[in-house]
Design an enzyme around this catalytic site. Structure first.
Site, mmCIF file in Angstrom:
data_model
loop_
_atom_site.group_PDB
_atom_site.id
_atom_site.type_symbol
_atom_site.label_atom_id
_atom_site.label_comp_id
_atom_site.label_asym_id
_atom_site.label_seq_id
_atom_site.Cartn_x
_atom_site.Cartn_y
_atom_site.Cartn_z
ATOM 1 N N THR A 11 47.707 -27.618 -8.979
ATOM 2 C CA THR A 11 48.064 -28.523 -10.080
ATOM 3 C C THR A 11 48.991 -29.641 -9.602
ATOM 4 O O THR A 11 48.725 -30.828 -9.837
ATOM 5 C CB THR A 11 48.778 -27.716 -11.193
ATOM 6 O OG1 THR A 11 47.943 -26.615 -11.535
ATOM 7 C CG2 THR A 11 49.025 -28.554 -12.426
ATOM 8 N N GLU A 124 63.807 -32.499 -5.908
ATOM 9 C CA GLU A 124 64.030 -32.925 -7.297
ATOM 10 C C GLU A 124 63.119 -32.183 -8.273
ATOM 11 O O GLU A 124 63.538 -31.809 -9.377
ATOM 12 C CB GLU A 124 63.771 -34.444 -7.413
ATOM 13 C CG GLU A 124 64.026 -35.044 -8.769
ATOM 14 C CD GLU A 124 65.468 -34.875 -9.218
ATOM 15 O OE1 GLU A 124 66.339 -35.540 -8.663
ATOM 16 O OE2 GLU A 124 65.710 -34.057 -10.129
ATOM 17 N N VAL A 127 63.593 -28.348 -10.285
ATOM 18 C CA VAL A 127 64.308 -28.060 -11.542
ATOM 19 C C VAL A 127 63.993 -29.162 -12.554
ATOM 20 O O VAL A 127 64.124 -30.356 -12.244
ATOM 21 C CB VAL A 127 65.832 -28.000 -11.336
ATOM 22 C CG1 VAL A 127 66.548 -27.671 -12.651
ATOM 23 C CG2 VAL A 127 66.209 -26.990 -10.271
ATOM 24 N N GLY A 129 61.151 -30.159 -13.955
ATOM 25 C CA GLY A 129 59.900 -30.935 -13.872
ATOM 26 C C GLY A 129 60.176 -32.378 -13.499
ATOM 27 O O GLY A 129 60.715 -32.673 -12.433
ATOM 28 N N ILE A 131 62.325 -34.465 -14.826
ATOM 29 C CA ILE A 131 63.666 -34.986 -15.165
ATOM 30 C C ILE A 131 64.505 -35.163 -13.905
ATOM 31 O O ILE A 131 64.635 -34.228 -13.124
ATOM 32 C CB ILE A 131 64.434 -33.995 -16.079
ATOM 33 C CG1 ILE A 131 63.604 -33.611 -17.294
ATOM 34 C CG2 ILE A 131 65.781 -34.565 -16.497
ATOM 35 C CD1 ILE A 131 64.216 -32.476 -18.102
ATOM 36 N N GLY A 182 48.722 -25.505 -18.386
ATOM 37 C CA GLY A 182 49.179 -25.601 -16.991
ATOM 38 C C GLY A 182 50.690 -25.539 -16.833
ATOM 39 O O GLY A 182 51.219 -25.946 -15.795
ATOM 40 N N ASP A 196 62.310 -17.643 -13.698
ATOM 41 C CA ASP A 196 62.155 -19.054 -13.314
ATOM 42 C C ASP A 196 63.422 -19.838 -13.687
ATOM 43 O O ASP A 196 63.984 -20.559 -12.853
ATOM 44 C CB ASP A 196 60.915 -19.610 -14.050
ATOM 45 C CG ASP A 196 60.675 -21.075 -13.782
ATOM 46 O OD1 ASP A 196 60.203 -21.403 -12.687
ATOM 47 O OD2 ASP A 196 60.982 -21.896 -14.674
ATOM 48 N N LYS A 200 66.368 -21.713 -11.261
ATOM 49 C CA LYS A 200 66.733 -23.124 -11.473
ATOM 50 C C LYS A 200 68.242 -23.279 -11.710
ATOM 51 O O LYS A 200 68.858 -24.202 -11.173
ATOM 52 C CB LYS A 200 65.926 -23.694 -12.638
ATOM 53 C CG LYS A 200 64.436 -23.842 -12.284
ATOM 54 C CD LYS A 200 63.606 -24.154 -13.518
ATOM 55 C CE LYS A 200 62.149 -24.401 -13.166
ATOM 56 N NZ LYS A 200 61.284 -24.449 -14.367
ATOM 57 N N GLY A 298 54.320 -29.319 -15.994
ATOM 58 C CA GLY A 298 53.069 -30.064 -16.121
ATOM 59 C C GLY A 298 52.817 -30.907 -14.884
ATOM 60 O O GLY A 298 53.736 -31.299 -14.174
HETATM 61 N N1 HSE Z 1 56.607 -22.505 -15.254
HETATM 62 C C1 HSE Z 1 57.586 -23.536 -15.117
HETATM 63 C C2 HSE Z 1 58.067 -23.911 -16.512
HETATM 64 C C3 HSE Z 1 56.994 -24.711 -14.419
HETATM 65 O O1 HSE Z 1 57.402 -23.529 -17.486
HETATM 66 O O2 HSE Z 1 59.094 -24.543 -16.663
HETATM 67 C C4 HSE Z 1 57.971 -25.778 -14.047
HETATM 68 O O3 HSE Z 1 58.930 -25.318 -13.148
#
Ligand code: HSE
Length: 404
Positions: A11, A124, A127, A129, A131, A182, A196, A200, A298
């Site tokens: 992805t 970058e 953490v 996505g 931002i 996704g 997750d 982060k 995403g």
């Molecule tokens: N699975 C993670 C989330 C992807 O939903 O934030 C981005 O790190």
């Protein structure tokens, strides 16, 4: 022209190729040179896809090519990503990654290798996505002592909690939707169990405090136990439930970090962070409050952050961008000492109020939200007190921390 290689055509990897194709000209201006993808590494074949012409299956082709200056690792997971990244740095290539597991576990070591070789290890996209948060912590908020970072750092669970609250859909349906879009990890328990978000907040804390915060030390609870009844209570209290990842520095020696669902009201800066969006609230001792907001997961938002790092690496070839994250371990304070208020639900009627008061002192009683349930809010108590008292609460059904 600067040659790069992309490790992983999933992805994010395909997003990186798309972003470089879509915005190639403006990226060239910003980087000062054309960014050319010389190789894409993947074990799979992609018949008909234009990247087939540059697809390789052996990482050594990339590692041994001196023309490749920047390696983009978007495979995820520790193995083999760690050995590929380390070897790339040792062979004189800067590395850009979106891999939070890798950064949380090996960030200090990889930063050190990059530093000693005048290279860069940039992350970058690991953490928040799309931002910008790593670069602000490293380069913009450098006049401050950071005293708090609290974030909604997982897009999947924020999306799920929003859909459960706004559309009344169940936990499993919400998770399936997030997977279809996704957002979710390959193993969705990484999202729903909070791992997750834990990695982060470990990364952000290590950067903010300049010492290694081990993710294994961070108390972590996910959203697996949140039900439609919890959502009903949140609504009755004009509140929302969010998965918070927090790291709070009470003084130089005392930092605690935790990941847990939290009920918050509209006066909290993260209240309006809904859907797949992430929000990160940072408090510095001189700047005060700062907020970062945007798409937390995403393909294209994450690829945007990866490519921005490629531009930075291209602008700093042979010059290390300094970070203060050292491998010296920061010992977090025991979570037992941290205080919260709790919303507690019991399957008994108010007759037990005296028992409750004997346990907690004065509590805030709720008017009936669910038939045959009694719910109340405790005063501010430590996690330890809550653990000890929990076993003695008659008819306990559930509890959730509240921050209002
Ligand atoms: N699975 C993670 C989330 C992807 O939903 O934030 C981005 O790190």
């Amino acid at each position: 022209m600067i040659n790069i290689a992309v490790l992983g055509y999933g992805t994010i990897g395909s997003g990186v190729v798309e972003v470089l194709n879509t915005n190639g000209e403006s990226i060239r201006k910003r980087a000062g040179a054309k960014i050319n993808i010389k190789y894409v590494l993947d074990i799979r074949e992609f018949p008909g896809d234009p990247i087939s012409e540059i697809l390789v299956h052996d990482v050594n082709i990339i590692l041994n090519d001196p023309q490749v200056k920047i390696v983009v690792e978007v495979m995820g997971g520790i193995n083999p990503a760690y050995s590929f990244v380390k070897e790339a740095l040792l062979k004189g290539k800067s590395v850009v990654t979106s891999n939070k597991e890798l950064v949380a576990k090996h960030g200090a070591e990889l930063l050190d290798i990059a530093k000693t070789r005048n290279l860069n290890f940039l992350f970058e996209a690991s953490v928040g996505g799309g931002i910008p948060i790593i670069r602000p912590l490293n380069q913009s908020l450098t006049a401050d002592e950071i005293v708090e970072i609290t974030g909604i750092l997982n897009g999947t669970t924020n999306y799920m909690l929003t859909k459960m609250s706004e559309e009344g859909i169940g936990f499993n349906e919400a998770l399936e939707d997030a997977q279809a879009l996704g957002y979710a990890e390959r193993d969705p328990s990484a999202d729903v169990d909070g791992h997750d978000a834990c990695r982060k907040i470990a990364i952000l804390s290590s950067l903010a405090y300049g010492m290694q915060v081990d993710f294994e030390d961070i108390y972590t609870e996910g959203i697996a136990n949140i039900t439609d009844v919890d959502i009903l209570y949140a609504k009755a209290l004009d509140a929302r439930i969010k998965l918070f990842a927090s790291s709070i520095r009470e003084d130089d020696e005392n930092v605690y970090a935790m990941v847990a669902p939290m009920m918050i009201r509209a006066n909290h800066p993260l209240y309006s962070v809904n859907d797949v969006f992430n929000g990160i609230y940072v408090r510095g001792n001189v700047i005060g409050d700062v907020m970062f907001y945007g798409s937390g997961a995403g393909k294209l938002p994450t690829a945007s952050a990866v490519v921005a790092d490629v531009v930075d690496a291209a602008k700093h070839l042979n010059k290390n961008i300094w970070t203060i994250w050292s491998s010296k371990k920061l010992d977090l304070i025991n979570i037992d000492l941290v205080k919260h208020r709790f919303l507690i639900r019991v399957n008994k009627k108010k007759e037990i109020l005296d028992d409750i008061k004997a346990l907690f002192g004065e509590v805030e009683e709720l008017t009936e939200v669910v038939k045959d349930e009694f719910a109340f809010i405790t005063p501010l108590i430590t996690e330890r007190e809550m653990k000890d008292k929990k076993e003695r609460i008659p008819g306990l059904i559930g509890s959730i921390r509240i921050r209002f």
